[in-house]
Write a protein that holds these residues in place. Sequence first.
Motif, PDB file in Angstrom:
ATOM      1  N   LEU A   1      11.695  18.448  47.748  1.00  0.00           N
ATOM      2  CA  LEU A   1      12.095  19.000  46.449  1.00  0.00           C
ATOM      3  C   LEU A   1      13.599  18.819  46.219  1.00  0.00           C
ATOM      4  O   LEU A   1      14.046  18.423  45.145  1.00  0.00           O
ATOM      5  CB  LEU A   1      11.735  20.497  46.376  1.00  0.00           C
ATOM      6  N   TRP A   2      14.406  19.117  47.250  1.00  0.00           N
ATOM      7  CA  TRP A   2      15.881  19.045  47.089  1.00  0.00           C
ATOM      8  C   TRP A   2      16.320  17.659  46.637  1.00  0.00           C
ATOM      9  O   TRP A   2      17.210  17.520  45.799  1.00  0.00           O
ATOM     10  CB  TRP A   2      16.575  19.478  48.385  1.00  0.00           C
ATOM     11  N   LEU A   3      15.654  16.626  47.165  1.00  0.00           N
ATOM     12  CA  LEU A   3      16.058  15.269  46.791  1.00  0.00           C
ATOM     13  C   LEU A   3      15.551  14.902  45.400  1.00  0.00           C
ATOM     14  O   LEU A   3      16.239  14.218  44.643  1.00  0.00           O
ATOM     15  CB  LEU A   3      15.560  14.269  47.840  1.00  0.00           C
ATOM     16  N   ARG A   4      14.361  15.412  45.075  1.00  0.00           N
ATOM     17  CA  ARG A   4      13.845  15.130  43.719  1.00  0.00           C
ATOM     18  C   ARG A   4      14.766  15.755  42.667  1.00  0.00           C
ATOM     19  O   ARG A   4      15.108  15.128  41.663  1.00  0.00           O
ATOM     20  CB  ARG A   4      12.427  15.678  43.558  1.00  0.00           C
ATOM     21  N   LEU A   5      15.168  17.001  42.915  1.00  0.00           N
ATOM     22  CA  LEU A   5      16.052  17.678  41.959  1.00  0.00           C
ATOM     23  C   LEU A   5      17.389  16.937  41.854  1.00  0.00           C
ATOM     24  O   LEU A   5      17.921  16.731  40.763  1.00  0.00           O
ATOM     25  CB  LEU A   5      16.296  19.127  42.392  1.00  0.00           C
ATOM     26  N   ALA A   6      17.899  16.534  43.004  1.00  0.00           N
ATOM     27  CA  ALA A   6      19.202  15.844  43.009  1.00  0.00           C
ATOM     28  C   ALA A   6      19.113  14.504  42.288  1.00  0.00           C
ATOM     29  O   ALA A   6      20.037  14.114  41.567  1.00  0.00           O
ATOM     30  CB  ALA A   6      19.675  15.643  44.444  1.00  0.00           C
ATOM     31  N   ARG A   7      17.986  13.818  42.471  1.00  0.00           N
ATOM     32  CA  ARG A   7      17.840  12.512  41.801  1.00  0.00           C
ATOM     33  C   ARG A   7      17.868  12.689  40.290  1.00  0.00           C
ATOM     34  O   ARG A   7      18.417  11.866  39.564  1.00  0.00           O
ATOM     35  CB  ARG A   7      16.527  11.845  42.212  1.00  0.00           C
ATOM     36  N   GLN A   8      17.253  13.788  39.816  1.00  0.00           N
ATOM     37  CA  GLN A   8      17.252  14.037  38.369  1.00  0.00           C
ATOM     38  C   GLN A   8      18.686  14.232  37.865  1.00  0.00           C
ATOM     39  O   GLN A   8      19.089  13.667  36.849  1.00  0.00           O
ATOM     40  CB  GLN A   8      16.397  15.276  38.045  1.00  0.00           C
ATOM     41  N   ALA A   9      19.438  15.038  38.595  1.00  0.00           N
ATOM     42  CA  ALA A   9      20.830  15.306  38.186  1.00  0.00           C
ATOM     43  C   ALA A   9      21.662  14.020  38.263  1.00  0.00           C
ATOM     44  O   ALA A   9      22.450  13.716  37.353  1.00  0.00           O
ATOM     45  CB  ALA A   9      21.431  16.384  39.074  1.00  0.00           C
ATOM     46  N   ASN A  10      21.466  13.269  39.343  1.00  0.00           N
ATOM     47  CA  ASN A  10      22.234  12.017  39.499  1.00  0.00           C
ATOM     48  C   ASN A  10      21.897  11.027  38.385  1.00  0.00           C
ATOM     49  O   ASN A  10      22.774  10.323  37.876  1.00  0.00           O
ATOM     50  CB  ASN A  10      21.916  11.354  40.845  1.00  0.00           C
TER      51      ASN A  10
ATOM     52  N   ARG B   1      22.880  18.816  35.828  1.00  0.00           N
ATOM     53  CA  ARG B   1      22.039  19.681  36.651  1.00  0.00           C
ATOM     54  C   ARG B   1      20.681  19.016  36.830  1.00  0.00           C
ATOM     55  O   ARG B   1      20.345  18.071  36.120  1.00  0.00           O
ATOM     56  CB  ARG B   1      21.846  21.031  35.952  1.00  0.00           C
ATOM     57  N   TRP B   2      19.874  19.575  37.712  1.00  0.00           N
ATOM     58  CA  TRP B   2      18.522  19.042  37.877  1.00  0.00           C
ATOM     59  C   TRP B   2      17.744  19.182  36.580  1.00  0.00           C
ATOM     60  O   TRP B   2      16.840  18.394  36.316  1.00  0.00           O
ATOM     61  CB  TRP B   2      17.791  19.744  39.040  1.00  0.00           C
ATOM     62  N   ASP B   3      18.136  20.166  35.758  1.00  0.00           N
ATOM     63  CA  ASP B   3      17.385  20.387  34.523  1.00  0.00           C
ATOM     64  C   ASP B   3      18.143  19.906  33.282  1.00  0.00           C
ATOM     65  O   ASP B   3      17.829  20.313  32.167  1.00  0.00           O
ATOM     66  CB  ASP B   3      16.982  21.867  34.388  1.00  0.00           C
ATOM     67  N   THR B   4      19.105  19.020  33.466  1.00  0.00           N
ATOM     68  CA  THR B   4      19.761  18.410  32.300  1.00  0.00           C
ATOM     69  C   THR B   4      18.782  17.454  31.617  1.00  0.00           C
ATOM     70  O   THR B   4      18.163  16.612  32.277  1.00  0.00           O
ATOM     71  CB  THR B   4      21.018  17.606  32.751  1.00  0.00           C
ATOM     72  N   GLY B   5      18.653  17.596  30.297  1.00  0.00           N
ATOM     73  CA  GLY B   5      17.661  16.782  29.585  1.00  0.00           C
ATOM     74  C   GLY B   5      18.229  15.454  29.111  1.00  0.00           C
ATOM     75  O   GLY B   5      19.439  15.327  28.875  1.00  0.00           O
ATOM     76  N   GLU B   6      17.317  14.473  28.958  1.00  0.00           N
ATOM     77  CA  GLU B   6      17.754  13.161  28.441  1.00  0.00           C
ATOM     78  C   GLU B   6      18.367  13.303  27.056  1.00  0.00           C
ATOM     79  O   GLU B   6      19.296  12.586  26.695  1.00  0.00           O
ATOM     80  CB  GLU B   6      16.555  12.208  28.368  1.00  0.00           C
ATOM     81  N   ASP B   7      17.823  14.262  26.264  1.00  0.00           N
ATOM     82  CA  ASP B   7      18.364  14.479  24.917  1.00  0.00           C
ATOM     83  C   ASP B   7      19.804  14.992  24.991  1.00  0.00           C
ATOM     84  O   ASP B   7      20.649  14.620  24.174  1.00  0.00           O
ATOM     85  CB  ASP B   7      17.467  15.458  24.138  1.00  0.00           C
ATOM     86  N   GLU B   8      20.098  15.793  25.996  1.00  0.00           N
ATOM     87  CA  GLU B   8      21.462  16.320  26.136  1.00  0.00           C
ATOM     88  C   GLU B   8      22.433  15.198  26.513  1.00  0.00           C
ATOM     89  O   GLU B   8      23.559  15.130  26.013  1.00  0.00           O
ATOM     90  CB  GLU B   8      21.490  17.423  27.197  1.00  0.00           C
ATOM     91  N   VAL B   9      21.955  14.323  27.391  1.00  0.00           N
ATOM     92  CA  VAL B   9      22.780  13.175  27.790  1.00  0.00           C
ATOM     93  C   VAL B   9      23.044  12.284  26.575  1.00  0.00           C
ATOM     94  O   VAL B   9      24.194  11.894  26.304  1.00  0.00           O
ATOM     95  CB  VAL B   9      22.066  12.363  28.905  1.00  0.00           C
ATOM     96  N   ALA B  10      21.992  11.986  25.841  1.00  0.00           N
ATOM     97  CA  ALA B  10      22.141  11.095  24.675  1.00  0.00           C
ATOM     98  C   ALA B  10      23.076  11.728  23.649  1.00  0.00           C
ATOM     99  O   ALA B  10      23.931  11.045  23.062  1.00  0.00           O
ATOM    100  CB  ALA B  10      20.773  10.819  24.061  1.00  0.00           C
ATOM    101  N   ALA B  11      22.946  13.038  23.448  1.00  0.00           N
ATOM    102  CA  ALA B  11      23.800  13.718  22.463  1.00  0.00           C
ATOM    103  C   ALA B  11      25.266  13.646  22.896  1.00  0.00           C
ATOM    104  O   ALA B  11      26.162  13.422  22.072  1.00  0.00           O
ATOM    105  CB  ALA B  11      23.362  15.172  22.304  1.00  0.00           C
ATOM    106  N   LEU B  12      25.514  13.816  24.195  1.00  0.00           N
ATOM    107  CA  LEU B  12      26.904  13.777  24.679  1.00  0.00           C
ATOM    108  C   LEU B  12      27.503  12.386  24.482  1.00  0.00           C
ATOM    109  O   LEU B  12      28.620  12.243  23.966  1.00  0.00           O
ATOM    110  CB  LEU B  12      26.963  14.173  26.156  1.00  0.00           C
ATOM    111  N   VAL B  13      26.760  11.375  24.886  1.00  0.00           N
ATOM    112  CA  VAL B  13      27.290  10.007  24.764  1.00  0.00           C
ATOM    113  C   VAL B  13      27.570   9.687  23.290  1.00  0.00           C
ATOM    114  O   VAL B  13      28.637   9.148  22.940  1.00  0.00           O
ATOM    115  CB  VAL B  13      26.313   8.975  25.387  1.00  0.00           C
ATOM    116  N   ALA B  14      26.637  10.074  22.425  1.00  0.00           N
ATOM    117  CA  ALA B  14      26.831   9.796  20.992  1.00  0.00           C
ATOM    118  C   ALA B  14      28.059  10.540  20.468  1.00  0.00           C
ATOM    119  O   ALA B  14      28.850   9.987  19.693  1.00  0.00           O
ATOM    120  CB  ALA B  14      25.584  10.207  20.214  1.00  0.00           C
ATOM    121  N   ALA B  15      28.237  11.762  20.912  1.00  0.00           N
ATOM    122  CA  ALA B  15      29.381  12.547  20.422  1.00  0.00           C
ATOM    123  C   ALA B  15      30.696  11.954  20.919  1.00  0.00           C
ATOM    124  O   ALA B  15      31.682  11.909  20.176  1.00  0.00           O
ATOM    125  CB  ALA B  15      29.244  14.003  20.867  1.00  0.00           C
ATOM    126  N   ILE B  16      30.722  11.504  22.173  1.00  0.00           N
ATOM    127  CA  ILE B  16      31.963  10.895  22.678  1.00  0.00           C
ATOM    128  C   ILE B  16      32.252   9.604  21.909  1.00  0.00           C
ATOM    129  O   ILE B  16      33.384   9.318  21.514  1.00  0.00           O
ATOM    130  CB  ILE B  16      31.882  10.638  24.211  1.00  0.00           C
TER     131      ILE B  16
END
Length: 351
Positions: A257-266, A325-340
């Motif tokens: 589990l620890w590695l799965r969560l970390a992979r998501q965050a990475n 975070r492990w629970d950071t969403g793809e939508d949050e990533v996309a929103a950040l990149v677009a805003a920058i």
Amino acid sequence: MKPAIDFRSDNCGRAAPELIEALSAANTGTALGYGGDALTAQMQARFSELFEAPVRVHPVATGTAANALALAAMATPFGAVYCSPQAHINTSECNATGFFGGGTKLVAIGGRYGKISADALESEIAAAGKGLSHKSQPKAVNLVQATDLGAVYSVDEVAAVGAVARAHGLKVHMDGARFANAVAALGCTPAQATWKAGVDMLSFGVTKNGGLLGDAIVVFAPDAAPDLGFHLRRAGLVWSKMRFASAQIMAYIENDLWLRLARQANAAASAIAAGLEAIESVGLVAPVQANEVFVQMAPPAAASLEDQGFLFHRRGPDVGRFVCRWDTGEDEVAALVAAIRRSAAGRRAGR
Ligand SMILES: Cc1ncc(COP(=O)(O)O)c(C=O)c1O
């Protein structure tokens, strides 16, 4: 108002449901306190399997406690601990190592991206005045894995530092608040990342990557810290209802589990880094190899992101730290990149 999108820290995220379930499952019957329970014994065995060697695990409340007590047990009150200038023990732990070590001194030495280099360590030790009673005595080294700038030591880099330390009789401590992110990034075994490369003790992070309350100290070389148990007890860090701490930590490593969560965050951090590549006016402070992204940008661009509801920490006027975070969403990533991208375009257009 739009809801805030939170990149402040990995400890702002939720706990993984598997850990909550494990706590609930542990809540039956009675069990001996202070680690004398069956779950704690099971956790010790599971960690020895995970690290492919007999290890001793001590659950503690925080990463700071893990670092300070591990180092207190390795260095002496008159000892020096070598670390990176950016190391968490050097910047953000309120002298905890010196306090719990009874006077232990931190010596910040050179390296890139929050690492220390084996060469810098070698020359610092040579100049330290070993054996002179006027000088702090070289006793231990602290490596932060992943580093405080979001980079990851390769196994060879750890081994190079480990070899210098060993040659001079120093112990090696790894601050693994983000150890899961580093191991996930390296794709090696936990053993290769630690004791096989010369690490004597590890602060094993749990909280930041889906835990609730608590990290652990993992001891690889029992002779590295014969008094650790006394340090922990004196600091009030031996849980009486240890079985709940142990249940949480065991669930964290169960079925990777620890590695799965970390992979998501990475993966979220990599996606941000990839998205920023094409934007000329922003740069990365360090290679993005784990779950943190340090972005160099003009202060007005950072302010504009804040105005748009993005939460993140500033590291100086023109650097923003974005932690996935492990629970950071793809939508949050996309929103950040677009805003920058928008903020950068706005600056070019003089808006
Ligand atoms: C690299 C590193 N080490 C240690 C810690 C300390 O953890 P805690 O806040 O649980 O004491 C942190 C927390 O931010 C960290 O980033």
